[in-house]
Enzyme design. Structure first.
Site, PDB file in Angstrom:
ATOM      1  N   ARG A   1      34.839  47.756  48.905  1.00 57.44           N
ATOM      2  CA  ARG A   1      34.992  47.097  50.209  1.00 57.44           C
ATOM      3  C   ARG A   1      35.146  48.097  51.353  1.00 57.44           C
ATOM      4  O   ARG A   1      34.742  47.807  52.479  1.00 57.44           O
ATOM      5  CB  ARG A   1      36.188  46.151  50.162  1.00 57.44           C
ATOM      6  CG  ARG A   1      35.847  44.889  49.393  1.00 57.44           C
ATOM      7  CD  ARG A   1      37.026  43.981  49.254  1.00 57.44           C
ATOM      8  NE  ARG A   1      36.585  42.655  48.838  1.00 57.44           N
ATOM      9  CZ  ARG A   1      37.368  41.754  48.268  1.00 57.44           C
ATOM     10  NH1 ARG A   1      38.640  42.022  48.059  1.00 57.44           N
ATOM     11  NH2 ARG A   1      36.893  40.579  47.929  1.00 57.44           N
TER      12      ARG A   1
ATOM     13  N   LYS B   1      36.565  28.540  35.346  1.00 61.54           N
ATOM     14  CA  LYS B   1      36.800  27.099  35.481  1.00 61.54           C
ATOM     15  C   LYS B   1      35.657  26.322  36.126  1.00 61.54           C
ATOM     16  O   LYS B   1      35.085  26.760  37.113  1.00 61.54           O
ATOM     17  CB  LYS B   1      38.047  26.872  36.324  1.00 61.54           C
ATOM     18  CG  LYS B   1      39.323  27.278  35.626  1.00 61.54           C
ATOM     19  CD  LYS B   1      40.479  26.974  36.531  1.00 61.54           C
ATOM     20  CE  LYS B   1      41.817  27.161  35.830  1.00 61.54           C
ATOM     21  NZ  LYS B   1      42.909  27.081  36.808  1.00 61.54           N
TER      22      LYS B   1
ATOM     23  N   GLY C   1      33.942  38.108  42.733  1.00 63.66           N
ATOM     24  CA  GLY C   1      34.633  39.371  42.506  1.00 63.66           C
ATOM     25  C   GLY C   1      34.498  39.867  41.078  1.00 63.66           C
ATOM     26  O   GLY C   1      34.196  41.042  40.837  1.00 63.66           O
TER      27      GLY C   1
ATOM     28  N   GLY D   1      34.819  34.038  47.377  1.00 59.33           N
ATOM     29  CA  GLY D   1      35.223  32.727  47.893  1.00 59.33           C
ATOM     30  C   GLY D   1      34.369  32.292  49.067  1.00 59.33           C
ATOM     31  O   GLY D   1      33.925  31.141  49.144  1.00 59.33           O
TER      32      GLY D   1
END
Ligand code: ADP
Ligand code: MG
Length: 408
Positions: free
Chosen positions: A43, A211, A364, A388
């Site tokens: 990053r 998930k 990520g 996200g």
């Protein structure tokens, strides 16, 4: 960028920044080990082009960023000090770090900046107001941030990993200053637009991770756009259970079974599930692997990876794709014995890319898997820095930090 109503960094540079204060929101939330060393500088590297361009053009650059999850006050272990040092090395110039966010030290340092200087504010999440639900509280922090760059200051939004957050340094500050998208945000938005409109077909989507509930919105939104969605990772077991199969002790979200049933009814021709699974007795790196057909998972075993036959089928689906979006590892790639599915599918994406497909990796853990498995970064067209944020965009949600940059 495709959304021409958003001003870019080149617009700001053309307007002139020499001697002007420019507040830049960057995403420098890098992972640190127990001793506070940066374990993956990705990053920081991604944030350099915008900061360097501004500094080289003589702006007085004030960088706002966060690190980790401090509880709303200063915590030494979340200090940006190691990040400021690493950024300084990359920029080839000293990056000073203020001792506070918008306190007396930040103010004094901002006032003392000369052309080309770079000042980093301390972790913006040391300020509770940054993430407050109360508009007025966030605005008061945004005002204090805007004051640091003075009357003719500007705001550059370059922290793609946070643009889905309505936070003071992401959203509110853009309501107070002339605002521009940094090169990182501009690139990410362009890539996401390419994945959602005028996409070259066949369009293949690879979804994995832990998930179903995290990725449901993306599946629902992309099922109508993609030609195939291949599903692996922990989330495949809820789909297998929805087909009436027994999944042993695998990761399962029972409350999502009906939703998965509905998805299979509506998009059964688009969604592809694994045909074989690598199972283990326990969730442990040294638990011996055994490959079984997807409809024969033993009662006392859990699936930790997709099997070789699944990799073969997924590879065939990916081989002629012109556009690929991959989010989520196919298995527990952190355990070497259970990394083959992720590696195999990643190699298939790289193969499609080498034949001219446009490929994007989001998430990520997926990006970490690429690096950990020794796969080449440049084997993909783009590796997103914001898991996200990219998922929310692909779900069809509006991203507050992007929306506010749009000038109507
Ligand atoms: P990303 O960050 O790329 O969006 P996620 O956060 O959704 O991905 O999921 C990543 C995690 O999913 C990894 O830590 C991986 O170990 C886990 N995972 C993958 N397959 C399985 C599985 N079969 N059982 C349990 N966890 C899994
Ligand atoms: Mg993750």
């Amino acid at each position: 960028m495709a959304d021409s109503s958003i001003k870019s960094l080149s617009d700001l540079l053309a307007e002139g920044v020499e001697g002007r204060g420019v507040l830049v929101r960057s995403d420098l939330n890098v992972p640190l080990d127990d001793e506070g060393h940066i374990t993956d500088p990705g990053r920081i590297l991604a944030s350099v082009p915008t900061l360097k361009a501004l500094s080289d053009a003589g702006a007085k650059v004030v960088v706002v960023a966060h690190l980790g999850r401090p509880k709303g006050g200063p915590e030494p272990k979340f200090s940006l000090a190691p990040v400021a040092a690493a950024l300084g090395e990359q920029l080839g110039r000293h990056v000073q770090l203020a001792g506070d966010v918008v306190g007396s030290d930040a103010l004094a340092r901002a006032e003392g900046l000369t052309d080309g200087d770079v000042l980093m504010l301390e972790n913006v999440r040391f300020e509770k107001r940054e993430t407050s639900k109360d508009d007025a509280e966030r605005l008061s922090l945004a005002k204090a941030l805007a004051e640091l760059v003075g009357e003719d200051g500007a705001f550059v939004s370059d922290g793609f990993g946070v643009v889905h957050r309505k936070q003071a340094s992401v959203y509110d500050v853009a309501t107070l200053l002339p605002h521009y998208a940094g090169t990182l945000v501009a690139t990410e938005v362009k890539v996401l637009e390419q994945l959602t409109s005028s996409t070259e077909r066949p369009y293949a989507v690879v979804l994995g991770g832990s998930k179903v509930s995290d990725k449901l919105g993306v599946i629902e939104n992309l099922a109508t756009k993609a030609d195939s969605i291949v599903i692996g990772g922990g989330m495949c077991f809820t789909f297998l259970a929805a087909q009436g199969l027994s999944v042993g002790t695998s990761l399962l979200q029972p409350e999502m079974i009906d939703t998965c049933k509905k998805l299979l009814e509506d998009y059964g021709d688009v969604i592809h599930l694994p045909v074989d699974i690598v199972v283990a007795a326990e969730f442990a790196a040294d638990s011996p692997p055994q490959t079984v057909p997807a409809d024969k998972i033993p009662e006392d075993k859990m699936g930790l990876d997709i099997g070789p036959e699944s990799v073969k089928r997924f590879t065939a689906l990916l081989s002629n794709a012109r556009t690929v979006f991959w989010n989520g590892p196919m298995g527990v790639f952190e355990f070497p014995e259970y990394a083959a599915g992720t590696k195999g599918v990643a190699e298939a994406v790289i193969g499609a890319t080498s034949k001219g497909a446009f490929s994007v990796v989001g998430g990520g853990d997926s990006a970490a898997a690429v690096r950990q498995l020794g796969l080449p970064d440049d084997g993909f067209s783009h590796i997103s820095t914001g898991g996200g944020a990219s998922l929310e965009y692909l779900e069809g949600k509006k991203l507050p930090g992007i929306d506010i940059l749009t000038n109507s």
